[in-house]
Design a protein around this motif. Structure first.
Motif, mmCIF file in Angstrom:
data_model
loop_
_atom_site.group_PDB
_atom_site.id
_atom_site.type_symbol
_atom_site.label_atom_id
_atom_site.label_comp_id
_atom_site.label_asym_id
_atom_site.label_seq_id
_atom_site.Cartn_x
_atom_site.Cartn_y
_atom_site.Cartn_z
ATOM 1 N N TRP A 51 -31.129 6.892 29.058
ATOM 2 C CA TRP A 51 -30.894 7.249 27.656
ATOM 3 C C TRP A 51 -31.123 8.735 27.431
ATOM 4 O O TRP A 51 -30.390 9.378 26.657
ATOM 5 N N SER A 52 -32.120 9.303 28.074
ATOM 6 C CA SER A 52 -32.395 10.733 27.917
ATOM 7 C C SER A 52 -31.194 11.572 28.350
ATOM 8 O O SER A 52 -30.823 12.545 27.676
ATOM 9 N N LEU A 53 -30.569 11.190 29.444
ATOM 10 C CA LEU A 53 -29.409 11.931 29.934
ATOM 11 C C LEU A 53 -28.191 11.720 29.037
ATOM 12 O O LEU A 53 -27.399 12.643 28.818
ATOM 13 N N VAL A 54 -28.040 10.522 28.485
ATOM 14 C CA VAL A 54 -26.951 10.284 27.522
ATOM 15 C C VAL A 54 -27.144 11.193 26.316
ATOM 16 O O VAL A 54 -26.211 11.878 25.873
ATOM 17 N N ARG A 55 -28.360 11.231 25.779
ATOM 18 C CA ARG A 55 -28.633 12.063 24.593
ATOM 19 C C ARG A 55 -28.484 13.554 24.898
ATOM 20 O O ARG A 55 -28.026 14.325 24.055
ATOM 21 N N GLU A 56 -28.862 13.946 26.113
ATOM 22 C CA GLU A 56 -28.728 15.351 26.507
ATOM 23 C C GLU A 56 -27.263 15.781 26.524
ATOM 24 O O GLU A 56 -26.904 16.852 26.046
ATOM 25 N N ARG A 57 -26.414 14.942 27.105
ATOM 26 C CA ARG A 57 -24.998 15.289 27.249
ATOM 27 C C ARG A 57 -24.200 15.005 25.977
ATOM 28 O O ARG A 57 -23.182 15.636 25.733
ATOM 29 N N LEU A 58 -24.652 14.022 25.173
ATOM 30 C CA LEU A 58 -23.937 13.638 23.949
ATOM 31 C C LEU A 58 -24.902 13.674 22.763
ATOM 32 O O LEU A 58 -25.255 12.636 22.195
ATOM 33 N N PRO A 59 -25.355 14.864 22.385
ATOM 34 C CA PRO A 59 -26.392 14.962 21.344
ATOM 35 C C PRO A 59 -25.974 14.404 19.985
ATOM 36 O O PRO A 59 -26.833 14.005 19.206
ATOM 37 N N ALA A 60 -24.685 14.328 19.713
ATOM 38 C CA ALA A 60 -24.220 13.766 18.435
ATOM 39 C C ALA A 60 -24.153 12.245 18.482
ATOM 40 O O ALA A 60 -23.787 11.613 17.499
ATOM 41 N N GLY A 61 -24.506 11.670 19.639
ATOM 42 C CA GLY A 61 -24.459 10.218 19.768
ATOM 43 C C GLY A 61 -23.037 9.709 19.673
ATOM 44 O O GLY A 61 -22.083 10.427 19.983
ATOM 45 N N PRO A 62 -22.872 8.477 19.216
ATOM 46 C CA PRO A 62 -21.529 7.914 19.130
ATOM 47 C C PRO A 62 -20.657 8.603 18.083
ATOM 48 O O PRO A 62 -19.445 8.417 18.061
ATOM 49 N N GLY A 63 -21.250 9.431 17.246
ATOM 50 C CA GLY A 63 -20.488 10.129 16.218
ATOM 51 C C GLY A 63 -19.838 11.417 16.693
ATOM 52 O O GLY A 63 -19.163 12.090 15.921
ATOM 53 N N GLY A 64 -20.027 11.754 17.968
ATOM 54 C CA GLY A 64 -19.443 12.985 18.487
ATOM 55 C C GLY A 64 -17.925 13.002 18.348
ATOM 56 O O GLY A 64 -17.264 11.975 18.497
ATOM 57 N N GLU A 65 -17.409 14.158 18.036
ATOM 58 C CA GLU A 65 -15.970 14.293 17.822
ATOM 59 C C GLU A 65 -15.234 14.486 19.143
ATOM 60 O O GLU A 65 -15.701 15.231 20.004
ATOM 61 N N PRO A 66 -14.091 13.843 19.299
ATOM 62 C CA PRO A 66 -13.298 14.043 20.511
ATOM 63 C C PRO A 66 -13.005 15.520 20.745
ATOM 64 O O PRO A 66 -12.651 16.243 19.810
ATOM 65 N N GLY A 67 -13.218 15.925 21.982
ATOM 66 C CA GLY A 67 -12.960 17.304 22.360
ATOM 67 C C GLY A 67 -14.176 18.194 22.339
ATOM 68 O O GLY A 67 -14.098 19.351 22.730
ATOM 69 N N ASP A 68 -15.339 17.676 21.896
ATOM 70 C CA ASP A 68 -16.518 18.549 21.817
ATOM 71 C C ASP A 68 -17.363 18.543 23.094
ATOM 72 O O ASP A 68 -18.437 19.126 23.122
ATOM 73 N N ALA A 69 -16.883 17.906 24.154
ATOM 74 C CA ALA A 69 -17.588 17.881 25.435
ATOM 75 C C ALA A 69 -16.578 17.563 26.534
ATOM 76 O O ALA A 69 -15.407 17.273 26.243
ATOM 77 N N ILE A 70 -17.024 17.601 27.777
ATOM 78 C CA ILE A 70 -16.145 17.344 28.913
ATOM 79 C C ILE A 70 -15.685 15.889 28.871
ATOM 80 O O ILE A 70 -16.492 14.963 28.949
#
Length: 161
Positions: free
Chosen positions: A73-92
């Protein structure tokens, strides 16, 4: 072949472990101790930051398989800090899909169906945005697992099919 290609690029990537190219195979075939060591080496301070997402994703999946849920979970939060609400295109993109599916699996493992649903919706949103089939089968299987956990076997079967 991957190791040979990696070896030829050694001058361009002198600070990366040569066997990093084996990380996916090590994870798949159970070479978990070496996979963990390689991923941690790439994530170490001073290593090339552009390879950290690759290593982090594999380390997160390995952590779940080894029962280290807090690290996963720590690594998920590190890479996806916006959680499931992250916008498409804001990360690899490839890392996001993999980590979203991991988040779904972790939520389902914990029987947290609302959280699993949020991550499933995020995964669908990203694959729709990219207009790709990459990850679609894995996503459908996670939907099947989600519906089965809810007791909706008809929808589980339909998703699996």
């Amino acid at each position: 072949m991957a190791e040979d290609a990696w070896g030829r690029s050694r001058d361009a990537l002198p600070d990366l472990p040569r066997r990093l190219a084996h990380l996916p195979l090590l994870l798949l075939e159970g070479g978990w101790e070496e996979a963990r060591a390689l991923a941690l080496a790439v994530r170490a301070p001073g290593s090339r930051t552009q390879w950290r997402p690759f290593a982090s994703s594999f380390l997160a999946h390995l952590a779940r398989e080894q029962g280290d849920i807090a690290l996963a979970w720590s690594l998920v939060r590190e890479r996806l800090p916006a959680g499931p609400g992250g916008e498409p295109g804001d990360a690899i993109f490839l890392d996001v899909l993999s980590l979203q599916r991991l988040a779904v699996a972790l939520a389902l493992d914990a029987a947290d169906l609302p959280l699993a649903r949020s991550w499933l919706d995020a995964h669908d949103r990203w694959t729709l945005w990219a207009d790709c089939v990459l990850g679609a089968a894995e996503g459908r299987l996670l939907w099947a697992r989600y519906h089965r956990a809810r007791g909706d076997l008809d929808r589980a079967r339909a998703s699996a099919a």
